[in-house]
Design a protein around this motif. Structure first.
Motif, mmCIF file in Angstrom:
data_model
loop_
_atom_site.group_PDB
_atom_site.id
_atom_site.type_symbol
_atom_site.label_atom_id
_atom_site.label_comp_id
_atom_site.label_asym_id
_atom_site.label_seq_id
_atom_site.Cartn_x
_atom_site.Cartn_y
_atom_site.Cartn_z
ATOM 1 N N GLU A 1 17.966 -68.647 14.649
ATOM 2 C CA GLU A 1 17.078 -67.556 14.239
ATOM 3 C C GLU A 1 16.607 -67.773 12.801
ATOM 4 O OE1 GLU A 1 20.067 -67.166 15.711
ATOM 5 O OE2 GLU A 1 19.133 -66.827 17.676
ATOM 6 N N ALA A 2 17.544 -68.121 11.930
ATOM 7 C CA ALA A 2 17.188 -68.354 10.526
ATOM 8 C C ALA A 2 16.258 -69.562 10.404
ATOM 9 C CB ALA A 2 18.453 -68.562 9.688
ATOM 10 N N LEU A 3 16.505 -70.582 11.223
ATOM 11 C CA LEU A 3 15.609 -71.748 11.213
ATOM 12 C C LEU A 3 14.199 -71.322 11.616
ATOM 13 C CD1 LEU A 3 17.314 -74.921 12.738
ATOM 14 C CD2 LEU A 3 16.277 -74.646 10.487
ATOM 15 N N GLY A 4 14.110 -70.529 12.669
ATOM 16 C CA GLY A 4 12.808 -70.054 13.126
ATOM 17 C C GLY A 4 12.083 -69.279 12.032
ATOM 18 N N ARG A 5 12.837 -68.417 11.325
ATOM 19 C CA ARG A 5 12.215 -67.645 10.245
ATOM 20 C C ARG A 5 11.731 -68.570 9.135
ATOM 21 N NH1 ARG A 5 16.352 -64.034 11.221
ATOM 22 N NH2 ARG A 5 17.614 -64.864 9.525
ATOM 23 N N ALA A 6 12.569 -69.557 8.774
ATOM 24 C CA ALA A 6 12.192 -70.488 7.699
ATOM 25 C C ALA A 6 10.938 -71.273 8.094
ATOM 26 C CB ALA A 6 13.356 -71.432 7.403
ATOM 27 N N LEU A 7 10.851 -71.670 9.356
ATOM 28 C CA LEU A 7 9.669 -72.405 9.817
ATOM 29 C C LEU A 7 8.427 -71.518 9.721
ATOM 30 C CD1 LEU A 7 11.398 -74.074 12.906
ATOM 31 C CD2 LEU A 7 10.449 -75.331 10.959
ATOM 32 N N GLU A 8 8.557 -70.268 10.149
ATOM 33 C CA GLU A 8 7.407 -69.351 10.085
ATOM 34 C C GLU A 8 7.003 -69.061 8.638
ATOM 35 O OE1 GLU A 8 7.583 -65.835 12.500
ATOM 36 O OE2 GLU A 8 8.384 -66.933 14.227
ATOM 37 N N GLU A 9 8.009 -68.898 7.780
ATOM 38 C CA GLU A 9 7.702 -68.663 6.366
ATOM 39 C C GLU A 9 6.953 -69.846 5.755
ATOM 40 O OE1 GLU A 9 11.753 -66.019 5.637
ATOM 41 O OE2 GLU A 9 11.471 -67.882 4.525
ATOM 42 N N THR A 10 7.333 -71.046 6.169
ATOM 43 C CA THR A 10 6.669 -72.237 5.636
ATOM 44 C C THR A 10 5.217 -72.290 6.090
ATOM 45 O OG1 THR A 10 8.812 -73.332 5.808
ATOM 46 C CG2 THR A 10 6.914 -74.717 5.286
ATOM 47 N N LEU A 11 4.993 -71.925 7.351
ATOM 48 C CA LEU A 11 3.612 -71.872 7.847
ATOM 49 C C LEU A 11 2.808 -70.839 7.057
ATOM 50 C CD1 LEU A 11 4.327 -71.956 11.695
ATOM 51 C CD2 LEU A 11 3.189 -73.769 10.377
ATOM 52 N N GLU A 12 3.385 -69.661 6.926
ATOM 53 C CA GLU A 12 2.677 -68.562 6.280
ATOM 54 C C GLU A 12 2.362 -68.887 4.812
ATOM 55 O OE1 GLU A 12 4.781 -64.885 6.566
ATOM 56 O OE2 GLU A 12 3.161 -63.733 5.612
ATOM 57 N N ALA A 13 3.361 -69.441 4.124
ATOM 58 C CA ALA A 13 3.185 -69.734 2.697
ATOM 59 C C ALA A 13 2.071 -70.735 2.460
ATOM 60 C CB ALA A 13 4.496 -70.252 2.115
ATOM 61 N N ASN A 14 1.805 -71.574 3.469
ATOM 62 C CA ASN A 14 0.765 -72.587 3.325
ATOM 63 C C ASN A 14 -0.504 -72.225 4.094
ATOM 64 O OD1 ASN A 14 2.069 -74.976 1.767
ATOM 65 N ND2 ASN A 14 3.648 -74.342 3.219
ATOM 66 N N ALA A 15 -0.540 -70.995 4.593
ATOM 67 C CA ALA A 15 -1.705 -70.528 5.353
ATOM 68 C C ALA A 15 -2.044 -71.463 6.505
ATOM 69 C CB ALA A 15 -2.911 -70.343 4.417
ATOM 70 N N VAL A 16 -0.992 -71.979 7.144
ATOM 71 C CA VAL A 16 -1.192 -72.849 8.304
ATOM 72 C C VAL A 16 -0.884 -72.033 9.556
ATOM 73 C CG1 VAL A 16 -0.311 -74.857 9.557
ATOM 74 C CG2 VAL A 16 -0.601 -74.967 7.069
ATOM 75 N N THR A 17 -1.850 -71.927 10.450
ATOM 76 C CA THR A 17 -1.533 -71.271 11.730
ATOM 77 C C THR A 17 -1.405 -72.325 12.817
ATOM 78 O OG1 THR A 17 -3.899 -70.898 12.040
ATOM 79 C CG2 THR A 17 -2.597 -69.058 11.165
ATOM 80 N N ASP A 18 -2.336 -73.267 12.820
ATOM 81 C CA ASP A 18 -2.332 -74.333 13.817
ATOM 82 C C ASP A 18 -1.943 -75.614 13.094
ATOM 83 O OD1 ASP A 18 -2.723 -75.740 16.115
ATOM 84 O OD2 ASP A 18 -4.915 -75.842 15.919
#
Lengths: 267, 267
Positions: free
Chosen positions: B67-84
């Protein structure tokens, strides 16, 4: 502690490696472990030659001359007030974008650390034969000191779990290749023998010196040959150590032998 | 660019990896490449399962929950404005002293980077069979996505030198294992086949899905089998691509075939 990083001495606590370094992301690099005495690296030419041979295999530019490398090694010793010690030189392809293909103009990372020599540890070794992995003699990397060391780590972990000091690695054909961190020599019928590089033996710097000094022979060795050995010993730049048992069975009379005693002072 | 490093988002330009990190000095670590869409990592459970299976082989603690890994991955996407895009997760054993044996209480390094998806590149692949190195199916590492990637890099460099897009790797017994960065599928007599993990194939996440979706069969494959294949394609989390020639010889009619077209949308 000060380390030499890309040409400058920096505090180890502050030294920064780029998270995009291909050494970290892909294991794309080489290393050398070098003995130092009297504030100078020993066998510098042999280490530089092996580093450059590995760099040729990897198509990796070595960013400095042997002379500059020697100076950087000496500076690292001096900065840490180490006269008698061990140097570790790591050369990676440096940072790169995603993907396996190296950048066309790599900026290699060159890292040197120094440590004082540990209390000399000539204690004999009880070894096991690793069962969990094998060394890949079909890869040219078996002849390079590259930072893809996970097979060796797995074998070393197996040795620890089995209460042994080190593990012998077999190659994919079941021949003896060496240990996780050293070359292997046996004495069979009075002849000093060591696995050939073609069987996955790393071309060790001390291995070459013992081969010459002992008039030794490169020969493919099977695990069964251990039973007919009167002695076994292992060599690397940090020392020569007797192997007194493998998988619980004594080598010879289970004690360091005369050939080991004759050559133990080489490194 | 921001990267996730040991639980915090930091500027890539300032992020610091310790030069003593065993990922850098010994290749002691694992990675995952994960496709992201709509700001979320795809197939998170499968990637986490493979990461943990590899960590078991390496005896490496995974410091966080899925779960924490999933959150970290999503945070990394969000912080870099990457959706795809594409996520890369690297887990190493962290810093350690000299020597192969890991520290008793390792402090693993967990590193996540995100990049926008490249313009979709479904271009067919002209491949060669790597001649310079082989994949070691005798090592459990052949079944882990570990950062010992130098054999793959050597094969990829060979492909580039020979004017090809990628290289097929043979295992030490001469069987096809996959490419430098993807799993291989052939269609022979109407049956979809792929090398078994025992032959050195990485247990790919998309490989598993294609195996199931295509009713495919795991089968040891020799280079000669390429001549009787009507199609070849390769799979990884970034896409499925047709292989239209190997060593200059066309596969089937030298064009992407119907099985490829049927499954190409999976990733």
């Amino acid at each position: 502690m000060l380390i030499h990083l890309n040409g400058a001495l920096v505090s180890a606590a502050e030294a920064r490696v780029d998270p995009a370094d291909r050494g970290l992301t892909l294991g794309d690099g080489l290393f050398e472990t070098i003995r130092a005495r009297g504030g100078r690296p020993l066998r510098l030419a042999a280490h530089c030659a092996r580093l450059r041979a590995g760099a040729d295999v990897l198509d990796l530019p070595v960013p400095v001359s042997d002379e500059a490398l020697g100076r950087a090694l000496e500076e690292t010793l001096e900065a840490n007030a180490v006269t008698d010690g061990v140097l570790r030189l790591t050369l990676t392809r440096g940072p790169g974008p995603r993907g396996l293909l190296p950048p066309p103009q790599p900026r290699p990372t060159l890292l040197i650390t120094a440590a004082a020599a540990e209390a000399s540890s000539p204690s004999p070794i009880r070894a096991v034969i690793a069962t969990k992995t094998r060394r890949n003699e079909h890869s040219p990397l078996s002849r390079c000191k590259c930072i893809n060391y996970l097979d060796n780590i797995l074998a070393r972990l197996e040795a620890a779990k089995r209460g042994a000091d080190d593990a012998l690695l077999l190659n994919t054909a079941g021949r003896l290749a060496g240990t996780t961190m050293a070359n292997l020599f046996l004495v069979i019928d009075g002849v000093v023998v060591t696995p050939p590089v073609a069987d996955g033996a790393l071309p060790g710097v001390i291995r070459a010196e013992v081969l010459a000094a002992a008039g030794a022979e490169e020969r493919s060795l099977k695990p069964e040959d251990l039973a007919s050995a009167s002695e076994a010993f292992i060599t690397n730049c940090l020392g020569i150590r007797a192997v007194v048992s493998v998988d619980g069975a004594p080598i010879g009379d289970g004690r360091p032998g005369p050939v080991f005693e004759k050559f133990r002072a080489i490194p």
